[in-house]
Design an enzyme around this catalytic site. Structure first.
Site, mmCIF file in Angstrom:
data_model
loop_
_atom_site.group_PDB
_atom_site.id
_atom_site.type_symbol
_atom_site.label_atom_id
_atom_site.label_comp_id
_atom_site.label_asym_id
_atom_site.label_seq_id
_atom_site.Cartn_x
_atom_site.Cartn_y
_atom_site.Cartn_z
ATOM 1 N N GLN A 132 0.840 -1.194 0.000
ATOM 2 C CA GLN A 132 0.000 0.000 0.000
ATOM 3 C C GLN A 132 0.883 1.255 0.000
ATOM 4 O O GLN A 132 1.865 1.306 0.749
ATOM 5 C CB GLN A 132 -0.896 0.003 1.239
ATOM 6 C CG GLN A 132 -1.979 1.065 1.205
ATOM 7 C CD GLN A 132 -2.785 1.085 2.499
ATOM 8 O OE1 GLN A 132 -2.225 1.156 3.582
ATOM 9 N NE2 GLN A 132 -4.097 1.006 2.372
ATOM 10 N N TYR A 263 4.432 1.006 9.683
ATOM 11 C CA TYR A 263 3.087 1.306 10.182
ATOM 12 C C TYR A 263 2.850 0.596 11.507
ATOM 13 O O TYR A 263 3.545 -0.359 11.855
ATOM 14 C CB TYR A 263 2.027 0.854 9.175
ATOM 15 C CG TYR A 263 2.098 1.568 7.853
ATOM 16 C CD1 TYR A 263 1.584 2.852 7.699
ATOM 17 C CD2 TYR A 263 2.685 0.956 6.747
ATOM 18 C CE1 TYR A 263 1.657 3.510 6.478
ATOM 19 C CE2 TYR A 263 2.759 1.612 5.520
ATOM 20 C CZ TYR A 263 2.242 2.892 5.396
ATOM 21 O OH TYR A 263 2.319 3.551 4.193
ATOM 22 N N GLY A 264 1.811 1.036 12.235
ATOM 23 C CA GLY A 264 1.417 0.303 13.435
ATOM 24 C C GLY A 264 0.879 -1.060 13.071
ATOM 25 O O GLY A 264 1.152 -2.072 13.724
ATOM 26 N N GLY A 265 0.087 -1.084 12.000
ATOM 27 C CA GLY A 265 -0.449 -2.343 11.495
ATOM 28 C C GLY A 265 -0.809 -2.183 10.030
ATOM 29 O O GLY A 265 -0.941 -1.063 9.530
ATOM 30 N N MET A 266 -0.941 -3.302 9.344
ATOM 31 C CA MET A 266 -1.393 -3.307 7.954
ATOM 32 C C MET A 266 -2.367 -4.459 7.799
ATOM 33 O O MET A 266 -2.058 -5.596 8.129
ATOM 34 C CB MET A 266 -0.209 -3.450 6.989
ATOM 35 C CG MET A 266 -0.621 -3.506 5.521
ATOM 36 S SD MET A 266 -1.435 -1.974 4.991
ATOM 37 C CE MET A 266 -2.420 -2.589 3.617
ATOM 38 N N GLU A 267 -3.524 -4.142 7.246
ATOM 39 C CA GLU A 267 -4.681 -5.018 7.245
ATOM 40 C C GLU A 267 -4.661 -6.097 6.171
ATOM 41 O O GLU A 267 -5.704 -6.434 5.593
ATOM 42 C CB GLU A 267 -5.960 -4.176 7.091
ATOM 43 C CG GLU A 267 -6.075 -3.415 5.777
ATOM 44 C CD GLU A 267 -5.457 -2.041 5.756
ATOM 45 O OE1 GLU A 267 -5.791 -1.270 4.835
ATOM 46 O OE2 GLU A 267 -4.640 -1.735 6.639
ATOM 47 N N HIS A 291 -8.331 -1.784 14.998
ATOM 48 C CA HIS A 291 -8.387 -1.033 13.737
ATOM 49 C C HIS A 291 -8.204 -1.964 12.541
ATOM 50 O O HIS A 291 -8.979 -1.921 11.574
ATOM 51 C CB HIS A 291 -7.312 0.052 13.742
ATOM 52 C CG HIS A 291 -7.320 0.949 12.548
ATOM 53 N ND1 HIS A 291 -8.097 2.087 12.472
ATOM 54 C CD2 HIS A 291 -6.668 0.876 11.361
ATOM 55 C CE1 HIS A 291 -7.914 2.675 11.301
ATOM 56 N NE2 HIS A 291 -7.044 1.957 10.601
ATOM 57 N N GLU A 292 -7.193 -2.835 12.614
ATOM 58 C CA GLU A 292 -6.926 -3.722 11.479
ATOM 59 C C GLU A 292 -8.028 -4.765 11.317
ATOM 60 O O GLU A 292 -8.371 -5.149 10.196
ATOM 61 C CB GLU A 292 -5.560 -4.396 11.640
ATOM 62 C CG GLU A 292 -4.390 -3.450 11.874
ATOM 63 C CD GLU A 292 -4.319 -2.281 10.905
ATOM 64 O OE1 GLU A 292 -4.795 -2.409 9.760
ATOM 65 O OE2 GLU A 292 -3.789 -1.222 11.290
ATOM 66 N N HIS A 295 -10.792 -3.206 9.385
ATOM 67 C CA HIS A 295 -10.484 -3.127 7.956
ATOM 68 C C HIS A 295 -10.958 -4.363 7.192
ATOM 69 O O HIS A 295 -11.079 -4.305 5.960
ATOM 70 C CB HIS A 295 -8.980 -2.974 7.750
ATOM 71 C CG HIS A 295 -8.513 -1.561 7.614
ATOM 72 N ND1 HIS A 295 -9.064 -0.678 6.709
ATOM 73 C CD2 HIS A 295 -7.521 -0.873 8.258
ATOM 74 C CE1 HIS A 295 -8.442 0.492 6.803
ATOM 75 N NE2 HIS A 295 -7.507 0.396 7.739
ATOM 76 N N GLU A 314 -10.080 4.572 5.501
ATOM 77 C CA GLU A 314 -9.578 4.880 6.836
ATOM 78 C C GLU A 314 -10.560 5.632 7.726
ATOM 79 O O GLU A 314 -10.616 5.394 8.929
ATOM 80 C CB GLU A 314 -8.259 5.656 6.724
ATOM 81 C CG GLU A 314 -7.138 4.856 6.073
ATOM 82 C CD GLU A 314 -6.766 3.590 6.832
ATOM 83 O OE1 GLU A 314 -7.247 3.393 7.966
ATOM 84 O OE2 GLU A 314 -5.981 2.792 6.283
ATOM 85 N N ASP A 372 1.777 8.233 -1.588
ATOM 86 C CA ASP A 372 2.535 8.247 -0.334
ATOM 87 C C ASP A 372 2.668 9.664 0.208
ATOM 88 O O ASP A 372 2.707 9.870 1.430
ATOM 89 C CB ASP A 372 3.939 7.668 -0.555
ATOM 90 C CG ASP A 372 3.970 6.145 -0.460
ATOM 91 O OD1 ASP A 372 3.120 5.584 0.245
ATOM 92 O OD2 ASP A 372 4.837 5.531 -1.098
ATOM 93 N N TYR A 380 -8.056 9.583 8.011
ATOM 94 C CA TYR A 380 -8.506 8.849 9.192
ATOM 95 C C TYR A 380 -9.481 9.698 10.025
ATOM 96 O O TYR A 380 -10.627 9.297 10.260
ATOM 97 C CB TYR A 380 -7.307 8.477 10.073
ATOM 98 C CG TYR A 380 -6.339 7.489 9.485
ATOM 99 C CD1 TYR A 380 -6.290 6.176 9.947
ATOM 100 C CD2 TYR A 380 -5.439 7.866 8.491
ATOM 101 C CE1 TYR A 380 -5.384 5.261 9.441
ATOM 102 C CE2 TYR A 380 -4.525 6.954 7.968
ATOM 103 C CZ TYR A 380 -4.501 5.656 8.450
ATOM 104 O OH TYR A 380 -3.603 4.753 7.934
ATOM 105 N N MET A 562 6.292 5.173 11.126
ATOM 106 C CA MET A 562 6.176 6.574 10.726
ATOM 107 C C MET A 562 5.449 7.425 11.755
ATOM 108 O O MET A 562 5.723 8.616 11.882
ATOM 109 C CB MET A 562 5.507 6.673 9.357
ATOM 110 C CG MET A 562 6.373 6.189 8.213
ATOM 111 S SD MET A 562 5.719 6.632 6.589
ATOM 112 C CE MET A 562 4.264 5.588 6.511
ATOM 113 N N LYS A 563 4.524 6.843 12.492
ATOM 114 C CA LYS A 563 3.801 7.598 13.521
ATOM 115 C C LYS A 563 4.761 8.204 14.529
ATOM 116 O O LYS A 563 4.499 9.294 15.072
ATOM 117 C CB LYS A 563 2.811 6.676 14.231
ATOM 118 C CG LYS A 563 2.029 7.351 15.350
ATOM 119 C CD LYS A 563 1.057 6.397 16.013
ATOM 120 C CE LYS A 563 0.237 7.091 17.083
ATOM 121 N NZ LYS A 563 -0.723 6.180 17.740
#
Length: 612
Positions: A132, A263-267, A291-292, A295, A314, A372, A380, A562-563
């Protein structure tokens, strides 16, 4: 048309994919083929156009006759890669099968190759993907647009001591034979997915079973900690089903990736990718997993048709996530989470972008823009705010929850646009057409900045944070410090985060004498929770406290999420002078350890030129 893709789905589109891959750690490449099932949308279609970036195309053939097919690789675009134009077999058959033999580049933007020393256990190499938004084209020659979906199968060969996982069910595993140096895995994803959800991870992995259809995977030294942290995953999944409907993906597994995951997570379907920064030890960061999970409906089943409509993924997912959190922890928690989101939105609009930046619109114009570059909190939280507003406008959860389930059922396994969402909303609430006609849609969707509406949240969980903030803001130098080491004892992790964010969002930075007292009273330098460290460091760097520089650089170096990385680098850059240069030097020294998407973003944050 998707401005981020060269593909021609109006003439010929991919309806199925089979991947035959060998994972080569020595060459840092995936070598093999992609067999594409192609439907002629136009009966006389002569060509299939797919997206690529730095793929080495060896040959293309008709899968049925093994006849070579002509193809050409277009000029490389700096943002979108290259078009591959394939001449379809002669005739007007509705369906063709085309096989592309190729290999990826070691510089593939979709893959991160890690040496054993870069992993937690330091015993085996590791590779994982992140497709993504438009990085799948550097993993496989596909029509890399979220508007197009396909089921897929895969045969993947990996070194015999390693495990392969994909965003699909594993249908078989063949142990390495005596005469081969590979173990073969076979996968099948029966539900149609967009290309950005194609995913693979290969490494020294073990699993722990959390429920009949749920396991957590990670390197052996991490797996038991991960299993303990995510022990309530099944409960979360059931709560999401109560909001969204049946879970259609069969398995819900998680894999804890190395720290460089951006990322924190990817779905990814069937296999959520999770950052190790989520392993807080107190389950305070499991909202990432909620969150994931959400998704699985909003994004994976109902997908934005182009990246300008990313809020449909999001914003909806944040909205559903908070409904699930409300079901699990009470409505006050839902509101507290929404308060945090509103502050994050304000921080993003006012600190991450310049005033009036068009990328702060909910539906930005991404013509000739790398998606990106548009990634931020905007889709979000601005998207969540629009849905919160619409729910209040139309009668609250009693009427909006049924709409939500109806929307998800109506567009399941499809890709949708903002216009389609609006049309269905109007159709569903036809008895309230006057209210919807009065909505200022142009401002909501296309104007930059904060939304034209401020929600009224229940702030009962935030009140204690505001009171503690007031204690520190009103304390004057020379007076006895009114704070106590016990102040944080009755606050949960999210309330501590809220307290620190309030201090950061103050127009004037906190004086250093207050920061010194806070560090001493609350043991701030000893805290290991990444969410708390981020907020504390931002408060300190904003105040230009020299003592914070080294810990800030440590946080952005030890992990690549990235957060955490981007806000710290932005604050260090604002500092200027020698501190700015230390940040730039630190980034350049560790850039190769970061995944492409994170390094690309930080280059912009530090106002450096992209380099190859």
């Amino acid at each position: 048309m998707d401005p981020s893709s060269f593909s021609n789905p109006g003439e010929a589109k991919i309806t199925g994919v089979h991947l035959d891959w060998t994972v080569d750690f020595e060459e840092c490449a995936i070598v093999g083929s992609a067999t594409l099932t192609v439907m002629r949308v136009q009966e006389d279609a002569k060509q299939l156009v797919v997206d690529s970036r730095d793929l080495k195309i060896k040959s293309v053939e008709d899968e049925d006759t093994k006849t070579a097919l002509e193809f050409s690789v277009g000029e490389r675009h700096d943002k979108f890669g290259s078009a591959i134009t394939i001449t379809l077999p002669p005739g007007t058959r509705a369906e063709e099968k085309v096989t592309v033999h190729y290999e990826t580049s070691p510089a593939s933007t979709a893959l991160q190759w890690l040496t054993p020393e870069q992993t937690a256990d330091k015993v085996a190499p590791y590779v994982f993907s992140q497709c993504q938004p438009i990085h799948c084209r550097s993993l496989a020659p596909l029509q890399d647009s979220p508007a197009l979906k396909f089921p897929y199968t895969a045969r993947v060969r990996v070194p015999p001591h390693l495990t392969a996982l994909m965003s699909a069910g594993c249908s078989s595993v063949d142990a390495a034979a005596a005469d081969t140096s590979y173990r073969t895995y076979e996968f099948e994803q029966k539900l149609p997915i967009p290309s950005y959800l194609l995913a693979i991870v290969v490494g020294e992995l073990e699993s722990r079973r959390l429920a009949p259809n749920i396991s957590v995977w990670s390197e052996p030294s991490v797996v038991d900690k991960a299993a303990q942290e995510f022990v309530e995953t099944e409960r979360m999944l059931k709560a999401a089903e109560a909001v969204c409907g049946d879970y259609l993906w069969q398995r819900y597994d998680l894999v804890i990736l190395p720290p460089s995951f951006p990322y924190g997570g990817m779905e990814n379907p069937c296999l959520t990718f999770v950052s190790p920064t989520v392993l807080a030890g107190d389950k305070s960061a499991v909202d990432v997993v909620i969150h994931e999970i959400c998704h699985s409906w909003t994004g994976n089943l109902v997908t934005n048709c182009k990246w300008a409509d990313f809020w449909l993924n999001e914003g909806f997912t944040m909205f559903v996530q908070r409904k699930v959190e409300g079901a699990l922890h009470g409505d006050a928690f839902r509101h507290f989470s929404a308060i945090e989101g509103w502050k994050s939105l304000s921080d993003c609009v006012h600190n991450a972008f310049k005033p009036g930046d068009p990328l702060t619109a909910l539906v930005p114009d991404l013509t000739n823009v790398d998606p990106d570059d548009a990634f931020s909190t905007i889709p979000y939280e601005k998207g969540h705010t629009l849905l919160w507003y619409l729910e209040e406008l139309l009668g609250g959860p009693a009427v909006f929850d049924p709409f939500l389930r109806s929307y998800l059922a109506r567009f399941s396994k499809q890709s949708v646009s903002t216009e389609q969402f609006r049309a269905y909303l109007t159709e569903y609430f036809s008895d309230q057409r006057d209210k919807l006609d009065a909505v200022d849609w142009d401002t909501w969707l296309y104007s930059p900045g904060m939304p034209p509406y401020t929600p009224q949240f229940d702030d009962q969980l935030a009140w204690v944070c505001a009171e503690l903030e007031k204690t520190w803001l009103t304390w004057q130098e020379g007076e006895e410090c009114p704070a106590s080491p016990s102040d944080l004892n009755d606050l949960n992790t999210k309330q501590i985060i809220d307290f620190l964010e309030r201090l950061f969002l103050q127009e004037q930075p906190l004086p250093i004498f207050k920061l010194e007292a806070m560090a001493r009273l609350y043991d701030m330098w000893q805290r290991q929770n990444c969410e708390i460290r981020l907020r504390w460091l931002r408060v300190c760097v904003k105040a230009r406290w020299e003592e914070a520089v080294a810990p800030a650089l440590q946080l952005v170096t030890e992990q690549g999420r990235m957060k955490f990385v981007r806000p710290i680098y932005r604050e260090l850059h604002k500092w200027g002078g020698g501190v700015r240069q230390r940040a730039i030097d630190n980034f350049l020294a560790h850039e190769d350890e970061m995944m492409h998407v994170a390094a690309h973003a930080v280059l912009q944050d530090l106002q450096l030129q992209e380099h190859n």
